[in-house]
Design a protein around this motif. Structure first.
Motif, short mmCIF file in Angstrom:
data_model
loop_
_atom_site.label_atom_id
_atom_site.label_comp_id
_atom_site.label_asym_id
_atom_site.label_seq_id
_atom_site.Cartn_x
_atom_site.Cartn_y
_atom_site.Cartn_z
N TYR A 40 44.70 44.49 36.50
CA TYR A 40 45.88 45.17 37.05
C TYR A 40 47.15 44.39 36.70
CZ TYR A 40 49.12 47.63 39.91
OH TYR A 40 50.20 48.36 40.29
N ARG A 41 48.10 45.10 36.08
CA ARG A 41 49.38 44.48 35.77
C ARG A 41 50.47 45.28 36.47
NH1 ARG A 41 50.13 44.08 29.84
NH2 ARG A 41 48.45 45.55 29.60
N GLY A 42 51.24 44.61 37.31
CA GLY A 42 52.18 45.31 38.16
C GLY A 42 53.58 45.45 37.59
N HIS A 43 53.88 44.72 36.54
CA HIS A 43 55.22 44.81 35.96
C HIS A 43 55.09 45.31 34.52
CE1 HIS A 43 55.95 42.07 39.34
NE2 HIS A 43 57.14 42.65 39.36
N ILE A 44 55.91 46.27 34.15
CA ILE A 44 55.80 46.89 32.82
C ILE A 44 55.87 45.83 31.73
CG2 ILE A 44 56.50 49.01 31.54
CD1 ILE A 44 58.92 48.93 33.69
N ASP A 45 56.74 44.83 31.96
CA ASP A 45 56.92 43.82 30.93
C ASP A 45 55.96 42.63 31.08
OD1 ASP A 45 58.14 43.27 33.26
OD2 ASP A 45 59.94 42.35 32.39
N SER A 46 54.91 42.80 31.92
CA SER A 46 53.95 41.70 32.08
C SER A 46 53.25 41.43 30.75
CB SER A 46 52.90 42.04 33.14
OG SER A 46 51.76 41.21 32.95
N LYS A 47 53.30 40.17 30.34
CA LYS A 47 52.63 39.82 29.09
C LYS A 47 51.26 39.22 29.36
CE LYS A 47 57.01 39.04 26.79
NZ LYS A 47 57.85 39.26 27.98
N GLY A 48 50.88 39.23 30.62
CA GLY A 48 49.60 38.63 31.00
C GLY A 48 48.42 39.56 30.73
N THR A 49 47.24 39.09 31.15
CA THR A 49 46.01 39.85 30.90
C THR A 49 45.67 40.75 32.09
OG1 THR A 49 44.74 38.07 31.92
CG2 THR A 49 45.04 37.96 29.53
N GLY A 50 46.36 40.55 33.21
CA GLY A 50 46.01 41.31 34.42
C GLY A 50 44.75 40.75 35.07
N LEU A 51 44.40 39.52 34.67
CA LEU A 51 43.16 38.92 35.21
C LEU A 51 43.44 37.69 36.08
CD1 LEU A 51 40.91 39.19 32.02
CD2 LEU A 51 40.62 40.44 34.15
N GLY A 52 44.71 37.22 36.06
CA GLY A 52 45.04 35.96 36.75
C GLY A 52 44.69 35.98 38.23
N LEU A 53 45.19 36.99 38.95
CA LEU A 53 44.93 37.02 40.39
C LEU A 53 43.50 37.43 40.71
CD1 LEU A 53 48.23 38.42 41.98
CD2 LEU A 53 47.40 36.07 41.88
N TYR A 54 42.85 38.10 39.76
CA TYR A 54 41.42 38.42 39.94
C TYR A 54 40.63 37.11 39.92
CZ TYR A 54 36.92 40.74 39.28
OH TYR A 54 35.63 41.17 39.44
N ILE A 55 41.02 36.21 39.01
CA ILE A 55 40.39 34.88 38.94
C ILE A 55 40.65 34.13 40.26
CG2 ILE A 55 40.54 32.60 37.82
CD1 ILE A 55 41.01 34.06 35.16
N VAL A 56 41.93 34.20 40.71
CA VAL A 56 42.29 33.49 41.95
C VAL A 56 41.44 34.00 43.12
CG1 VAL A 56 44.16 33.15 43.63
CG2 VAL A 56 44.65 33.01 41.18
N LYS A 57 41.38 35.34 43.25
CA LYS A 57 40.63 35.91 44.39
C LYS A 57 39.14 35.53 44.33
CE LYS A 57 38.89 40.03 44.94
NZ LYS A 57 38.61 41.40 44.86
N ASN A 58 38.56 35.66 43.14
CA ASN A 58 37.14 35.33 43.01
C ASN A 58 36.87 33.85 43.25
OD1 ASN A 58 35.12 37.54 41.94
ND2 ASN A 58 37.16 38.07 41.26
N GLY A 59 37.78 33.01 42.76
CA GLY A 59 37.65 31.57 42.95
C GLY A 59 37.72 31.20 44.43
N VAL A 60 38.72 31.77 45.11
CA VAL A 60 38.90 31.47 46.53
C VAL A 60 37.66 31.93 47.32
CG1 VAL A 60 40.26 32.07 48.58
CG2 VAL A 60 41.43 31.53 46.45
N GLU A 61 37.17 33.13 46.99
CA GLU A 61 35.98 33.64 47.69
C GLU A 61 34.77 32.75 47.44
OE1 GLU A 61 35.48 37.73 46.57
OE2 GLU A 61 37.14 38.36 47.86
N LYS A 62 34.62 32.33 46.17
CA LYS A 62 33.47 31.48 45.84
C LYS A 62 33.50 30.17 46.64
CE LYS A 62 30.16 30.27 42.66
NZ LYS A 62 29.26 30.99 41.80
N LEU A 63 34.72 29.66 46.88
CA LEU A 63 34.84 28.41 47.63
C LEU A 63 34.85 28.63 49.14
CD1 LEU A 63 37.52 26.57 45.43
CD2 LEU A 63 35.04 26.35 45.33
N GLY A 64 34.65 29.88 49.53
CA GLY A 64 34.55 30.19 50.97
C GLY A 64 35.90 30.24 51.66
N GLY A 65 36.97 30.42 50.89
CA GLY A 65 38.32 30.41 51.47
C GLY A 65 38.91 31.80 51.65
N SER A 66 40.20 31.82 51.94
CA SER A 66 40.88 33.11 52.12
C SER A 66 42.26 33.02 51.48
CB SER A 66 41.02 33.42 53.60
OG SER A 66 41.80 32.42 54.22
#
Ligand code: ADP
Length: 370
Positions: free
Chosen positions: A322-348
């Protein structure tokens, strides 16, 4: 005597508001599809309903009077059951999955809803649980897990194997840049180079996601100041970081036991976004990073004065691609990584953002005790 309920115990305060008569209450329990077991504080069975007998393959007389943890619970679940008994003694009910050992030696998956039972003086005298068979649910869960794992292996292998040719194209594009003089051809090389860098970022992010999802957690003691230093050095390009006015406040001497690679990916991607989504119309682009002890772990706060996130997409920003800004040059995976990482570590993770004002991520991660 068969299926006769013992003196109706007094239910814990939450169930007491029923106006069912004792007789109706007993008939209801007898008619239930779920197994019902009532035991005293020493695991001695005082009552079971018909469904519980069917579930276990034992008769009423074979069950009542025996210590259920001695023969109905598989060895590996006995420690968990001890903790449940302690909970009940404290007057607390809960829900959990449990394998029941049938008379014929078969194991059956059940979902248990356990509650403490109190006497007139509110003293806990035992516990009662309903047992629903969830064998089919568990089988489906197992199948889904296997499919999911196969899919992750496929993504990993594909991303891994594609990185080789992508690296070659990157190298060739760099070489061509130095050899080709024609401006139009150089422009094409530039476009190829940009696309191939993007493809490389997607593959790197996909590999990171599969690693987080599939790899076992590797714990170590992490010196947080050193980790943050190395993350800041790995931000690329460094010029973008240098254009920001940032403050880093990491609690002095903070050591934290967790998975370093996952934690690093979480912090890296969050900071990266504060840099990527800075508001160029503002005189100063700010981000603050705070890391401090919080409960049994740490709290990470990344706060920026960037472009902010439109309210209507707040729910979507953690989605894959998911990319929320038209001019986003990212992959749309950054926050997906963050969410999965936080969940894996048992955090919120918690996000607050106001368009044109800025964005703040608050991430809580508990210490992992081995
Ligand atoms: P991307 O590769 O597009 O940056 P991310 O998964 O990292 O993908 O983020 C998803 C979307 O969330 C971004 O496209 C952007 O719209 C929004 N976003 C994330 N972090 C910030 C931030 N700090 N400020 C503004 N918008 C952000």
């Amino acid at each position: 005597m068969r299926f006769l309920l013992p003196e109706t115990p007094k239910a814990s305060s939450r169930q007491r508001s029923t106006d069912l008569s004792d007789e109706n209450f007993k008939r209801l329990i007898e008619a239930m599809h779920e197994g019902v077991l009532y035991s005293d504080n020493n695991d001695k069975i005082l009552y079971v309903n018909n469904s519980f007998c069917e579930l276990t393959g034992y008769s009423y007389d074979e069950l009542v009077g025996r210590i259920y943890s001695d023969f109905l619970i598989a060895g590996k679940d006995r420690i968990m059951m001890e903790s449940k008994v302690l909970l009940r003694k404290e007057g607390i009910g809960d829900q959990y999955e449990l394998q029941i050992l049938r008379k014929n030696g078969e194991l059956v998956w059940t979902m248990v809803n356990g509650i403490p039972i109190q006497d007139d003086e509110e003293k806990v005298i035992g516990s009662m649980g309903t047992y629903s068979v969830i064998t089919e649910v568990k089988k489906t869960e197992k199948r889904l897990k296997a499919i999911n794992q196969e899919l992750n292996t496929f993504i990993y292998k594909l991303s891994h194997d594609l990185r080789g040719p992508v690296a070659s194209i990157k190298g060739l594009a760099n070489l061509a840049r130095t050899e080709i003089l024609d401006p139009e051809s150089l422009n094409y090389i530039e476009l190829i180079s940009k696309s191939v860098h993007r493809l490389d970022s997607i593959l790197t992010d996909l590999l990171e996601i599969v690693r987080i999802k599939e790899n076992a957690i590797y714990t170590e003691s992490i010196a947080m100041e050193t980790l943050v230093d190395s993350i800041l050095h790995s931000i690329s390009p460094q010029e973008d970081l240098k254009k920001m006015k940032f403050t880093i406040r990491v609690e002095a001497g903070l050591n934290f036991v967790s998975d370093k690679k996952i934690l690093s990916a979480v912090i890296h991607n969050t900071i990266d976004n504060s840099i990527k989504y800075k508001d160029s119309t503002k005189d100063v682009n700010i981000f603050d990073l705070v890391i401090c002890t919080y409960h049994t772990g740490i709290r990470i706060i990344v706060d920026d004065n960037g472009v902010g996130i439109p309210y209507n997409i707040h729910e979507k920003i953690f989605d894959m691609f998911y990319r929320g800004h038209i001019d986003s040059k990212g992959t749309g995976l950054g926050l997906y990584i963050v969410k999965n990482g936080v969940e894996k570590l048992g955090g919120s993770i918690h996000m607050e953002s106001e368009p044109e004002i800025g964005t703040k991520f608050v991430i809580d991660i508990p210490t992992i005790f081995n």
